[in-house]
Design a protein around this motif. Structure first.
Motif, PDB file in Angstrom:
ATOM      1  N   GLU A  58       0.814  -1.216   0.000  1.00 21.13           N
ATOM      2  CA  GLU A  58       0.000   0.000   0.000  1.00 21.13           C
ATOM      3  C   GLU A  58       0.848   1.265   0.000  1.00 21.13           C
ATOM      4  O   GLU A  58       0.354   2.349  -0.319  1.00 21.13           O
ATOM      5  CB  GLU A  58      -0.935   0.014   1.222  1.00 21.13           C
ATOM      6  N   MET A  59       2.114   1.129   0.360  1.00 15.81           N
ATOM      7  CA  MET A  59       3.022   2.277   0.387  1.00 15.81           C
ATOM      8  C   MET A  59       4.068   2.169  -0.726  1.00 15.81           C
ATOM      9  O   MET A  59       5.101   2.831  -0.681  1.00 15.81           O
ATOM     10  CB  MET A  59       3.692   2.381   1.762  1.00 15.81           C
ATOM     11  N   GLY A  60       3.809   1.291  -1.702  1.00 15.27           N
ATOM     12  CA  GLY A  60       4.703   1.183  -2.846  1.00 15.27           C
ATOM     13  C   GLY A  60       5.817   0.169  -2.713  1.00 15.27           C
ATOM     14  O   GLY A  60       6.702   0.099  -3.560  1.00 15.27           O
ATOM     15  N   GLY A  61       5.780  -0.630  -1.654  1.00 18.26           N
ATOM     16  CA  GLY A  61       6.834  -1.625  -1.455  1.00 18.26           C
ATOM     17  C   GLY A  61       6.436  -3.002  -1.937  1.00 18.26           C
ATOM     18  O   GLY A  61       5.358  -3.209  -2.502  1.00 18.26           O
ATOM     19  N   SER A  62       7.294  -3.957  -1.657  1.00 21.15           N
ATOM     20  CA  SER A  62       7.052  -5.336  -2.082  1.00 21.15           C
ATOM     21  C   SER A  62       6.047  -6.052  -1.190  1.00 21.15           C
ATOM     22  O   SER A  62       5.383  -6.987  -1.623  1.00 21.15           O
ATOM     23  CB  SER A  62       8.371  -6.120  -2.076  1.00 21.15           C
ATOM     24  N   GLY A  63       5.970  -5.639   0.071  1.00 23.38           N
ATOM     25  CA  GLY A  63       5.099  -6.332   1.013  1.00 23.38           C
ATOM     26  C   GLY A  63       5.596  -7.719   1.359  1.00 23.38           C
ATOM     27  O   GLY A  63       4.870  -8.516   1.951  1.00 23.38           O
ATOM     28  N   GLU A  64       6.838  -8.032   1.021  1.00 21.97           N
ATOM     29  CA  GLU A  64       7.400  -9.371   1.212  1.00 21.97           C
ATOM     30  C   GLU A  64       8.017  -9.566   2.594  1.00 21.97           C
ATOM     31  O   GLU A  64       8.971 -10.327   2.737  1.00 21.97           O
ATOM     32  CB  GLU A  64       8.434  -9.659   0.118  1.00 21.97           C
ATOM     33  N   GLY A  65       7.497  -8.914   3.565  1.00 18.31           N
ATOM     34  CA  GLY A  65       7.976  -9.059   4.937  1.00 18.31           C
ATOM     35  C   GLY A  65       7.038  -8.302   5.847  1.00 18.31           C
ATOM     36  O   GLY A  65       6.085  -7.675   5.400  1.00 18.31           O
ATOM     37  N   THR A  66       7.309  -8.380   7.124  1.00 19.08           N
ATOM     38  CA  THR A  66       6.501  -7.607   8.061  1.00 19.08           C
ATOM     39  C   THR A  66       6.949  -6.148   7.975  1.00 19.08           C
ATOM     40  O   THR A  66       7.849  -5.810   7.235  1.00 19.08           O
ATOM     41  CB  THR A  66       6.618  -8.166   9.493  1.00 19.08           C
ATOM     42  N   ASN A  67       6.280  -5.289   8.730  1.00 18.27           N
ATOM     43  CA  ASN A  67       6.667  -3.883   8.731  1.00 18.27           C
ATOM     44  C   ASN A  67       6.574  -3.340  10.151  1.00 18.27           C
ATOM     45  O   ASN A  67       5.983  -3.980  11.029  1.00 18.27           O
ATOM     46  CB  ASN A  67       5.806  -3.077   7.740  1.00 18.27           C
ATOM     47  N   PRO A  68       7.175  -2.187  10.418  1.00 20.32           N
ATOM     48  CA  PRO A  68       7.178  -1.649  11.775  1.00 20.32           C
ATOM     49  C   PRO A  68       5.778  -1.448  12.358  1.00 20.32           C
ATOM     50  O   PRO A  68       5.577  -1.625  13.559  1.00 20.32           O
ATOM     51  CB  PRO A  68       7.915  -0.310  11.628  1.00 20.32           C
TER      52      PRO A  68
END
Length: 137
Positions: free
Chosen positions: A34-44
């Motif tokens: 949703e923020m333009g990344g891969s989404g291939e991991g967790t996030n803060p």
């Protein structure tokens, strides 16, 4: 304040890894799709949501026990939003959804949730810094 425990973790950014000093956490971190990344991991934000939900649930259990209330069937869900931009800065918002059993709906439940919000370390750290909405379900 004297710390009873200190957690230590190291991360190398939003696209990398986050690792705790004891090795119990070792995971890929990625910018959400949703923020333009891969989404291939967790996030803060997911990590913060998990920590806040667990901590708030524990605080709720403690204040309920002190007032002789049973909250064994309680669940807390934290929704952590992020918004903003580089020019104006980024910010967070939190919605805490507290699922209470039927017998704790109403004033008793609102009182317990309010007291938990006063003692939870995450609530104390965020108070006055970011909006936190308490929703009893």
């Amino acid at each position: 304040m004297t710390a009873h425990y200190t957690a230590v973790a190291t991360a190398d950014g939003r696209d990398g890894r986050a690792v705790s000093s004891d090795g119990r956490i070792d995971l890929a971190v990625a910018v959400p799709r949703e923020m333009g990344g891969s989404g291939e991991g967790t996030n803060p934000e997911q990590l913060f949501a998990a920590g806040y939900a667990a901590c708030f649930s524990s605080a709720l259990t403690a204040v309920a026990r002190a007032s002789r209330q049973d909250v064994k069937d309680v669940a807390v869900t934290a929704e952590v939003g992020i918004g903003g931009d580089l020019e104006n800065g980024f910010g967070l918002s939190v919605v805490l959804r507290v699922e209470l059993p039927d017998e704790l709906q109403g004033e008793t439940g609102r009182e317990l949730v309010g007291r938990a919000h006063q003692v939870c370390p995450y609530s104390n750290a965020t108070r006055g810094n970011i909006p936190v909405e308490l929703v009893i379900e």
